[in-house]
Design a protein around this motif. Sequence first.
Motif, PDB file in Angstrom:
ATOM      1  N   VAL A 155      -1.667   1.481  -4.613  1.00 18.07           N
ATOM      2  CA  VAL A 155      -0.697   0.421  -4.340  1.00 18.07           C
ATOM      3  C   VAL A 155       0.482   0.523  -5.298  1.00 18.07           C
ATOM      4  O   VAL A 155       0.411   1.150  -6.359  1.00 18.07           O
ATOM      5  CB  VAL A 155      -1.353  -0.983  -4.469  1.00 18.07           C
ATOM      6  CG1 VAL A 155      -2.444  -1.168  -3.434  1.00 18.07           C
ATOM      7  CG2 VAL A 155      -1.912  -1.191  -5.883  1.00 18.07           C
ATOM      8  N   TYR A 194      -7.807   2.034  -3.066  1.00 15.46           N
ATOM      9  CA  TYR A 194      -6.523   1.638  -2.504  1.00 15.46           C
ATOM     10  C   TYR A 194      -5.391   1.981  -3.483  1.00 15.46           C
ATOM     11  O   TYR A 194      -5.317   1.388  -4.570  1.00 15.46           O
ATOM     12  CB  TYR A 194      -6.500   0.130  -2.233  1.00 15.46           C
ATOM     13  CG  TYR A 194      -7.621  -0.358  -1.346  1.00 15.46           C
ATOM     14  CD1 TYR A 194      -7.456  -0.434   0.031  1.00 15.46           C
ATOM     15  CD2 TYR A 194      -8.849  -0.751  -1.887  1.00 15.46           C
ATOM     16  CE1 TYR A 194      -8.478  -0.894   0.858  1.00 15.46           C
ATOM     17  CE2 TYR A 194      -9.880  -1.204  -1.079  1.00 15.46           C
ATOM     18  CZ  TYR A 194      -9.695  -1.270   0.292  1.00 15.46           C
ATOM     19  OH  TYR A 194     -10.724  -1.715   1.097  1.00 15.46           O
ATOM     20  N   LEU A 246       0.842  -1.195   0.000  1.00 14.29           N
ATOM     21  CA  LEU A 246       0.000   0.000   0.000  1.00 14.29           C
ATOM     22  C   LEU A 246       0.880   1.249   0.000  1.00 14.29           C
ATOM     23  O   LEU A 246       1.928   1.281   0.646  1.00 14.29           O
ATOM     24  CB  LEU A 246      -0.922   0.014   1.217  1.00 14.29           C
ATOM     25  CG  LEU A 246      -2.080  -0.989   1.187  1.00 14.29           C
ATOM     26  CD1 LEU A 246      -2.735  -1.075   2.563  1.00 14.29           C
ATOM     27  CD2 LEU A 246      -3.120  -0.576   0.154  1.00 14.29           C
TER      28      LEU A 246
END
Length: 382
Positions: free
Chosen positions: A283, A281, A250
């Motif tokens: 990443v 998210y 992450l």
Amino acid sequence: MSLVSDNKPGGNGDSSFSDDVWEQFARDTERDIRNSAPKEPSARARMVTERLRQQDERGDRPESWRVGPSVHETKRRSARRRRLWAVIGVPLAVVVAVVAMKPSLLPGDPFGTSSDDAPAASRLPDETAPPTAAPSASSGTPTLDRPFAGSPAERWADGADGIVVPRATAVGPLTEAQVATALRRTKTLLVEANLDRATLRGERPEAAIATLDPKQPKMLDDVNGWLRSPGKGHDPLALFTRFDPEEIRLVGDVVKTRGRITFKAGERASVVIHADYSFVYPVTRADNNSTEVTRTIVRRVLDLEVSDPTKYRVTPGKLSVRRYDRDLANSACDVHDGFLHPRFDSADPGGPDPSGPTVDPYDRSRGIQHSEPGACGTLSRT
């Protein structure tokens, strides 16, 4: 003593002035000379002068007696000023030097040095009703410093702050306090299943599971089976967001969230809670040297129920799951190992070519759409 000559004006000793006038002139002249001559100060004056001099030397002469500051006072003021500049001047010089090297330390942008491609994004108001259209397009490319650049989520709330619990009211036989507990547990489930760092790393989501009613038939058995042996049709991604820590890392500490929670009376002396949330998210690859950033968007729709424990065999305050649905955007659709697998622009996507409809993962005005079995949809943006 007289400085007047005995010779009277007038040439041969003859006088053009009378004796009275001449005598008056002599007296006036002698008086003026006496008045203008220096006089020795009296004994009292000398005593007062000496006393004032001694008081000046001791520094205790009343300030009101002086026309200006004494020599001692002037020296004291100069010393104080030097000490003040020593205390203030050196730190001030250090601050000026640091700011000169790095102006970004100043709040705002007083020197106009901000880049045009990094505008400040104001947070959107909380979502209180279903949107009527997809959010507008945004420009920018995600980076390690700005992982949400180019995404509508840049204006969404951060993490749990975006999960807003509505004000509770009594519903049917359930009191306001019971409904409030059910709403809080709903938020806990969403947070622990989709935002908790241990859950995102693939660890067992104990806190999320603890919100579920153990008396609901098969539900906990299914969840434990998904986590124990992931596969097609029994994937823990049905309820939990998980990345393989050996593959994905992450970016930063923020996951963006947007959605809403509503509730109404159920048919089984219960309150039914509807939660519809999207999570974004950012990443990168697990390799610490990787700088390429992509985003995976997960949308979850849950219908949860809390029934009156005096009428049904339920655990007070625990959640029964009536519906769970999800939309996973930017993840390999042909892998069922219990983890999300984001795709990066620089990598060969592999797998089947996209064959499903093109969808916007940020469009919360539509319902969750499911592709045909074996089909991989196309994303309009990530």
